[in-house]
Design an enzyme around this catalytic site. Structure first.
Site, short mmCIF file in Angstrom:
data_model
loop_
_atom_site.label_atom_id
_atom_site.label_comp_id
_atom_site.label_asym_id
_atom_site.label_seq_id
_atom_site.Cartn_x
_atom_site.Cartn_y
_atom_site.Cartn_z
N CYS A 186 -58.20 -25.55 -49.60
CA CYS A 186 -56.89 -25.24 -50.20
C CYS A 186 -57.03 -24.08 -51.19
CB CYS A 186 -56.29 -26.50 -50.83
SG CYS A 186 -54.56 -26.30 -51.28
N HIS A 226 -56.38 -30.14 -46.19
CA HIS A 226 -57.34 -30.97 -46.93
C HIS A 226 -58.08 -31.88 -45.96
CE1 HIS A 226 -56.13 -30.10 -51.11
NE2 HIS A 226 -55.01 -29.73 -50.51
N GLU A 248 -60.45 -33.81 -46.60
CA GLU A 248 -60.75 -35.08 -47.29
C GLU A 248 -59.54 -36.00 -47.33
OE1 GLU A 248 -59.94 -32.31 -48.66
OE2 GLU A 248 -59.13 -32.53 -50.68
N ASP A 292 -45.27 -51.48 -54.77
CA ASP A 292 -44.85 -51.62 -56.17
C ASP A 292 -45.84 -52.58 -56.81
OD1 ASP A 292 -42.68 -50.07 -55.56
OD2 ASP A 292 -41.23 -51.70 -55.58
N ASP A 295 -33.88 -43.14 -58.68
CA ASP A 295 -33.35 -44.49 -58.48
C ASP A 295 -31.84 -44.48 -58.63
OD1 ASP A 295 -36.01 -45.64 -58.32
OD2 ASP A 295 -36.14 -45.37 -60.48
O1 1PR Z 1 -39.66 -44.36 -64.80
O2 1PR Z 1 -41.52 -42.77 -64.41
O3 1PR Z 1 -41.97 -45.06 -65.25
O4 1PR Z 1 -41.24 -44.66 -62.92
C1 1PR Z 1 -40.98 -45.98 -62.55
C2 1PR Z 1 -41.14 -46.05 -61.05
O5 1PR Z 1 -41.12 -47.44 -60.68
C3 1PR Z 1 -40.00 -45.40 -60.32
O6 1PR Z 1 -40.54 -44.75 -59.18
C4 1PR Z 1 -39.11 -46.55 -59.86
O7 1PR Z 1 -38.52 -46.27 -58.60
C5 1PR Z 1 -40.11 -47.68 -59.74
N1 1PR Z 1 -39.54 -49.00 -60.05
C6 1PR Z 1 -39.25 -49.44 -61.29
N2 1PR Z 1 -38.80 -50.72 -61.21
C7 1PR Z 1 -38.82 -51.08 -59.92
C8 1PR Z 1 -38.44 -52.38 -59.37
O8 1PR Z 1 -38.45 -52.60 -58.16
N3 1PR Z 1 -38.06 -53.32 -60.22
N4 1PR Z 1 -39.43 -49.97 -57.88
C9 1PR Z 1 -39.29 -49.99 -59.19
C10 1PR Z 1 -38.80 -49.15 -57.12
C11 1PR Z 1 -38.39 -48.91 -54.91
C12 1PR Z 1 -39.32 -48.49 -53.90
C13 1PR Z 1 -39.37 -49.46 -52.77
C14 1PR Z 1 -38.40 -48.94 -51.74
C15 1PR Z 1 -38.62 -49.49 -50.35
N5 1PR Z 1 -39.10 -49.59 -55.91
O9 1PR Z 1 -40.57 -48.35 -54.46
O10 1PR Z 1 -40.67 -49.44 -52.36
O11 1PR Z 1 -37.07 -49.25 -52.15
O12 1PR Z 1 -38.40 -50.85 -50.31
P1 1PR Z 1 -37.94 -51.58 -48.98
O13 1PR Z 1 -38.54 -50.85 -47.84
O14 1PR Z 1 -38.52 -52.96 -49.08
O15 1PR Z 1 -36.46 -51.56 -48.97
P2 1PR Z 1 -41.07 -44.20 -64.43
#
Ligand code: 1PR
Length: 552
Positions: free
Chosen positions: A80, A185, A187, A234, A402
């Site tokens: 890269c 990349h 790797e 998550d 979000d």
């Molecule tokens: O604000 O910089 O600390 O980032 C926090 C991060 O954590 C953000 O990316 C936010 O989207 C994520 N987050 C915070 N709380 C939650 C929660 O679920 N309570 N998760 C959360 C967000 C959404 C996706 C999920 C998709 C697909 N999760 O990560 O994986 O919606 O899901 P599905 O296929 O089951 O529908 P910061």
């Protein structure tokens, strides 16, 4: 043979180290100028920005010894930015390159495609002992050496492979004497990349004099950049303090109360849903063919200081067994250690990159940065997006969004987002018909809504220097109803950077739909993969059957 890796203190060098250990190669690090004398083979896994890389090398006294090493004829493999610095210049920076290759590095033309070029694309290697003539490799870059044999006739002597992105042909690897370099990349390119690295190391530099020159060719009607399938985990601490992969329904990760007759009710209601261990799941998804993995730190410990960051250990362990790109999100922001030391978002991101992350994802901080941008009309250079992009390159900065729908009456709505209203389709879901909505941004995992639309956010983060948007939907998260196509299309139409569609996948058909109906470059799912309702191979099979290019 003494193999050395050059680490100039920025970028993810850990992934290369992990790949080499997995392949059984031992190596040392170049940390000071004298180390070059001991090296008989050198790999430079450059990540980040061209100018920053050169400046870092220079400030550490490593630039001149690097050039001397290359001129001595010993084998060199640049990855890269490690390849780009061989060129004479880059429009990314006024700082000159090493000039080993007489050609400039230039920005991709974004009129017909998203920039950065991010994902798996083919490289038509003109091989020798390389294992595969035309494998898919992982690329992530905004600048490239354009393949132009009319302008640079001797290019055919040092071009080792070309790749097409949009209608542009660029040089995806070079070889000139003892020097070899790849824009992609290895790797991070799964088995194909590991095999390429291994082949070069077993016969350093390959037989670089006997390759056939790459023939000039016209771009084909379509490039072979694949659509990416991303598995997302998550991660948070459960009530026992263990780090688990969890999954919410519209961001609520606590188990619901079961019907009164259920015997599980006292045991699980209210507990954090536990779908497995993060590193074990990451390894499973890598083996299953995921194109990228995403680890989001959604627990309260993301507020804890850098010194005590359990997520770093997760990233380190995952990077040891996963050889596709890893994005880490949650808590990428300025923090304060217990001793009062301030840690900037840039330092936090740097710690993740050194642990093995390839990209960091910024959520709440991105919203605040765009609010400041909106108020002042210009970035002040201090946001996490700007500071990280400046050092590591914009391709390393993802913004995780979000948004939540705000329903309004289309006849009477007179608010600021009239131009962004989405009208419910007559054939859409019952609760959407006759309605209109806009998408409002939230922070803190959806807990707080802000007066900012998703379009304002997307445009703002692109202007500040983000390289990709991870587009969640609180309304669709965990529902299995399919991706929010209106949302994805709306954002895609407003930015040039790649968009990862996320939230709501419930079947393999939903992936086909999101790629057919929107311009999303990648699609992410969590729940259906964790619960093993749909396998990644099934998703890719369905996409292939629909004529959508994927890495299989
Ligand atoms: O604000 O910089 O600390 O980032 C926090 C991060 O954590 C953000 O990316 C936010 O989207 C994520 N987050 C915070 N709380 C939650 C929660 O679920 N309570 N998760 C959360 C967000 C959404 C996706 C999920 C998709 C697909 N999760 O990560 O994986 O919606 O899901 P599905 O296929 O089951 O529908 P910061």
């Amino acid at each position: 043979m003494a193999l050395f890796l050059l680490d100039y203190g920025a970028g993810n060098v850990q992934s290369l180290a992990n790949s080499l250990r997995t392949l059984g190669h031992t190596f040392s690090w170049i940390t000071q100028p004298a180390d070059f004398d001991n090296a008989s083979i050198l790999i430079f896994p450059g990540v980040g920005a061209f100018g920053t890389a050169i400046e870092h090398l220079e400030s550490r006294g490593l630039l001149a010894p690097l050039l001397q090493y290359i001129q001595s004829g010993r084998p060199y493999f640049g990855i890269c930015i490690g390849m780009q610095i061989l060129f004479e210049s880059s429009s990314e920076s006024p700082v000159p390159g090493l000039g080993v290759i007489p050609c400039p590095i230039e920005l991709f033309d974004s009129t017909d495609k998203s920039v950065p070029h991010m994902g798996w694309n083919s490289a038509d290697l003109v091989d020798l002992s390389a294992p595969s003539q035309s494998s898919y490799y992982y690329f992530v870059h905004s600048y490239c050496a354009k393949y132009n044999p009319e302008k640079y006739p001797d290019a055919t002597e040092w071009v080792y492979s070309t790749t097409q992105y949009g209608q542009e042909l660029f040089i995806s690897s070079v070889r000139k004497g003892n020097v070899f370099g790849t824009q992609f990349h290895p790797e991070k390119s799964g088995e194909a990349g590991l095999a390429l690295l291994d082949a070069w190391l077993r016969k350093p530099g390959f037989d670089t004099t006997s390759g056939r020159p790459a023939p000039p060719r016209a771009p084909q009607s379509q490039h072979r950049l694949t659509k990416r399938i991303v598995a997302c985990m998550d991660v948070r601490a459960n009530d026992e303090g263990d780090l688990v992969v969890t999954k919410g329904d519209q961001y609520d990760v606590r188990e619901k109360a079961e019907p009164a007759s259920s015997t599980l009710v006292t045991k699980t209601a209210g507990a954090v849903r536990n779908l497995g261990k993060p590193v074990a799941l990451a390894a499973r998804y890598y083996a299953a063919g995921a194109d990228e993995l995403c680890l989001l730190n959604i627990t309260s410990f993301r507020h804890s200081p850098l010194q005590d960051q359990p997520m770093l250990a997760v990233v380190r362990a995952a990077a040891e067994c996963v050889f596709v790109p890893l994005t880490i999100g949650g808590g990428i922001k300025d923090t304060v250690d217990p001793d009062g030391a301030r840690r900037s978002a840039l330092e936090v991101a740097g710690a993740y990159f050194r642990a093995g992350a390839d990209k960091v994802s910024i959520g709440s901080e991105a919203v605040y940065a765009v609010e400041r941008l909106r108020a002042s009309g210009t970035g002040d250079g201090t946001s996490a997006i700007e500071t990280i992009a400046r050092v590591y390159g914009r391709q390393a900065v993802v913004v995780s969004v979000d948004p939540r729908r705000v329903y309004v009456d289309p006849q009477t709505y007179d608010g600021p987002y009239k131009d962004e209203l989405v009208m419910g389709r007559p054939d859409g879901a019952e609760n959407e018909r006759g309605k209109a909505w806009w998408y409002q941004c939230t922070v803190s995992g959806g807990r707080e809504s802000r007066q900012l639309s998703v379009v304002e956010l997307a445009r703002g983060v692109e202007a500040l220097g983000a390289g990709e948007i991870l587009l969640n939907s609180i309304d669709r998260d965990g529902t299995g109803l399919g991706f929010d196509l209106d949302l994805i299309d709306l954002v895609k139409r407003n930015v040039k950077i790649p968009v990862v569609a996320s939230s709501g996948a419930g079947s393999k058909e939903h992936f086909v739909q999101v790629f057919q109906d929107t311009g999303a470059e990648a699609a992410l799912a969590a729940g259906i993969f964790h619960r093993e309702e749909v396998r990644i191979s099934e998703v890719k099979g369905a996409l292939q059957s629909a004529g959508i290019n994927v890495r299989t």
